[in-house]
Design a protein around this motif. Sequence first.
Motif, PDB file in Angstrom:
ATOM      1  N   UNK A 280       0.809  -1.212   0.000  1.00  0.00           N
ATOM      2  CA  UNK A 280       0.000   0.000   0.000  1.00  0.00           C
ATOM      3  C   UNK A 280       0.850   1.273   0.000  1.00  0.00           C
ATOM      4  N   UNK A 281       2.141   1.126   0.247  1.00  0.00           N
ATOM      5  CA  UNK A 281       3.056   2.266   0.161  1.00  0.00           C
ATOM      6  C   UNK A 281       4.046   2.129  -0.990  1.00  0.00           C
ATOM      7  N   UNK A 282       4.028   0.977  -1.636  1.00  0.00           N
ATOM      8  CA  UNK A 282       5.051   0.649  -2.622  1.00  0.00           C
ATOM      9  C   UNK A 282       5.171   1.656  -3.767  1.00  0.00           C
ATOM     10  N   UNK A 283       4.060   2.072  -4.419  1.00  0.00           N
ATOM     11  CA  UNK A 283       4.207   3.016  -5.533  1.00  0.00           C
ATOM     12  C   UNK A 283       4.896   4.316  -5.133  1.00  0.00           C
ATOM     13  N   UNK A 284       4.591   4.822  -3.947  1.00  0.00           N
ATOM     14  CA  UNK A 284       5.238   6.059  -3.485  1.00  0.00           C
ATOM     15  C   UNK A 284       6.701   5.813  -3.150  1.00  0.00           C
ATOM     16  N   UNK A 285       7.025   4.609  -2.683  1.00  0.00           N
ATOM     17  CA  UNK A 285       8.400   4.300  -2.299  1.00  0.00           C
ATOM     18  C   UNK A 285       9.341   4.279  -3.499  1.00  0.00           C
TER      19      UNK A 285
ATOM     20  N   UNK B  47      12.407   7.115  -8.162  1.00  0.00           N
ATOM     21  CA  UNK B  47      13.354   6.555  -9.134  1.00  0.00           C
ATOM     22  C   UNK B  47      12.786   6.530 -10.544  1.00  0.00           C
ATOM     23  N   UNK B  48      11.503   6.921 -10.688  1.00  0.00           N
ATOM     24  CA  UNK B  48      10.902   6.984 -12.010  1.00  0.00           C
ATOM     25  C   UNK B  48      10.381   5.641 -12.477  1.00  0.00           C
ATOM     26  N   UNK B  49      10.002   5.590 -13.747  1.00  0.00           N
ATOM     27  CA  UNK B  49       9.388   4.386 -14.298  1.00  0.00           C
ATOM     28  C   UNK B  49      10.386   3.252 -14.501  1.00  0.00           C
ATOM     29  N   UNK B  50      11.681   3.519 -14.379  1.00  0.00           N
ATOM     30  CA  UNK B  50      12.639   2.412 -14.482  1.00  0.00           C
ATOM     31  C   UNK B  50      12.475   1.435 -13.313  1.00  0.00           C
ATOM     32  N   UNK B  51      11.784   1.890 -12.247  1.00  0.00           N
ATOM     33  CA  UNK B  51      11.509   0.983 -11.139  1.00  0.00           C
ATOM     34  C   UNK B  51      10.612  -0.176 -11.592  1.00  0.00           C
ATOM     35  N   UNK B  52       9.771   0.077 -12.618  1.00  0.00           N
ATOM     36  CA  UNK B  52       8.943  -0.997 -13.164  1.00  0.00           C
ATOM     37  C   UNK B  52       9.804  -2.046 -13.844  1.00  0.00           C
TER      38      UNK B  52
ATOM     39  N   UNK C 236       2.816  10.486 -15.497  1.00  0.00           N
ATOM     40  CA  UNK C 236       4.018   9.651 -15.409  1.00  0.00           C
ATOM     41  C   UNK C 236       5.252  10.537 -15.280  1.00  0.00           C
ATOM     42  N   UNK C 237       6.074  10.222 -14.336  1.00  0.00           N
ATOM     43  CA  UNK C 237       7.319  10.958 -14.164  1.00  0.00           C
ATOM     44  C   UNK C 237       8.351  10.523 -15.182  1.00  0.00           C
ATOM     45  N   UNK C 238       9.538  11.085 -15.115  1.00  0.00           N
ATOM     46  CA  UNK C 238      10.605  10.707 -16.037  1.00  0.00           C
ATOM     47  C   UNK C 238      11.043   9.268 -15.837  1.00  0.00           C
ATOM     48  N   UNK C 239      11.664   8.702 -16.861  1.00  0.00           N
ATOM     49  CA  UNK C 239      12.126   7.315 -16.787  1.00  0.00           C
ATOM     50  C   UNK C 239      13.119   7.129 -15.661  1.00  0.00           C
ATOM     51  N   UNK C 240      14.077   8.045 -15.560  1.00  0.00           N
ATOM     52  CA  UNK C 240      15.088   7.977 -14.506  1.00  0.00           C
ATOM     53  C   UNK C 240      15.013   9.246 -13.684  1.00  0.00           C
ATOM     54  N   UNK C 241      14.018   9.288 -12.784  1.00  0.00           N
ATOM     55  CA  UNK C 241      13.751  10.518 -12.024  1.00  0.00           C
ATOM     56  C   UNK C 241      14.863  10.873 -11.059  1.00  0.00           C
ATOM     57  N   UNK C 242      15.646   9.893 -10.658  1.00  0.00           N
ATOM     58  CA  UNK C 242      16.698  10.157  -9.680  1.00  0.00           C
ATOM     59  C   UNK C 242      17.947  10.763 -10.268  1.00  0.00           C
ATOM     60  N   UNK C 243      18.031  10.803 -11.600  1.00  0.00           N
ATOM     61  CA  UNK C 243      19.252  11.278 -12.228  1.00  0.00           C
ATOM     62  C   UNK C 243      20.344  10.228 -12.146  1.00  0.00           C
TER      63      UNK C 243
ATOM     64  N   UNK D 272      -0.104   6.288 -13.165  1.00  0.00           N
ATOM     65  CA  UNK D 272      -0.850   6.983 -14.208  1.00  0.00           C
ATOM     66  C   UNK D 272      -2.028   7.798 -13.725  1.00  0.00           C
ATOM     67  N   UNK D 273      -2.408   7.652 -12.463  1.00  0.00           N
ATOM     68  CA  UNK D 273      -3.563   8.398 -11.950  1.00  0.00           C
ATOM     69  C   UNK D 273      -3.181   9.490 -10.949  1.00  0.00           C
TER      70      UNK D 273
END
Length: 457
Positions: free
Chosen positions: A29-34, A38-43, A179-186, A248-249
């Motif tokens: 229940x906290x995973x998406x925020x965690x 790091x962006x979508x590369x976490x997927x 959706x945030x950047x692919x590599x949000x952490x830089x 996405x929401x």
Amino acid sequence: MLDQHHTRRFGLPTATALVMGNIIGGGIFLLPASVAPYGTLSLLAFVVLTVGAIALALVFGRLARRDPSTGGPYVHARAAFGDFAGFLSAWSYWTMTWVSNAALAVAAVGYVHVLAPGHESSKGMDLAIALLALWLPALANLAGTRWIGAVQLVSTVLKFIPLLFVAVVGLFYFDPDNIGPFNAGGGSALGGMSAAAAILLYSYLGVESASMSAGEMENPERNVGRASVLGTIGAAVVYLLGTVSVFGTVAHKDLVNSTAPFSDAVDAMFGGTWGGTLIALAAVVSIVGALNGWILMSAQAPYAAAKDGLFPAVFANRRRGVPTVGVFVGVILASLLTVVNYTSGSNGVFATLVLITTFSATVPYLLAAGAQLYFLLAGRRDEVRTGRFVWDLVLALAGFGFSFWLVSGAGYAAVYQGVLFLFAGVLVYVVIAARRQSRGTDGAVAEDDAAAEAGIP
């Protein structure tokens, strides 16, 4: 007659629910925020980890064909490497389970507060809620395998439906602009993926649950592998679809700072603030269901070791198909740790013990994957009952690699504290081994005749 009424072997659906229910606890229940920072590369990291977890699940299935006994990782480690390795596996797994159960009970308290807003919180009330969260599933365990299976199936369905609802319906409200950047952490993509993986690694703890209870399953040689893989895939679907839908929401800038991402997603889809109540209810059900399964796991490892004389013999006692002493001891230790958490005035001791579990969970995995490699490479391929040597070797190496990745992802502090606790178990083993030697026996404990008549291996 009473024992037979409360004893029932787990079928494939119940075993699958046990795996899925133990994997999916309160952390989802906290995973998406965690992982949002790091962006979508976490997927992508999630996909890689899912492949590793499925490989480990298949390894447990292969090992269960060789020996479908209760105790799973302990049984295989002992068969491959002897009593000492088996004891370390059982010791690590046992300590991990009851400490984790205390952490789950504490996590449940926060969600209960969401369900009962407006009530003043106190340490006494919070402690009572946490202890209730521990003892209600414990009572289901003590009632026998029939009740364990029923609670596990119902709780898994009840938590799976709202999570899957958010995951699927959220796709229809998906807005690419959120959706945030692919590599949000830089930095490098590989570095960001590794950082995200360190958070996600422990999302799959519980993949061994069917193997741990193999002795209570119908046709374990076949169903342990099936339940392990199906449960892992089911959890992965919920994890991945849920995370994608929340990404996405909920706008990325809001998701990074969210303390209830699934609730925010429901509110974004339908408006209002009722999403928090819905998700809090799902979280409570999820945690209670996970506790139901993990309390059983906390009894299975010492039970299997006690049968071989590697744990105190009292842990081998079983009623209604359940190691009752193990259940009692595990829930009492978890309760004491919970009391310490609420009365010590500091979370230091509690946090340290929880940190230990992140390392302790990996020891049985490494030893089990190592056991499969040993059986394959030591000329004992007949013991894994497969002609697909290369495929099984690849799976075993992938399972070992996944387990090793778990160790590296735990972090320095977790490994340091965990190793100290693991070495403390050496002293326990010395005492037990010395007593066995002085008695001139291998320490094996015979099964109860009544349990055998009831069809329990």
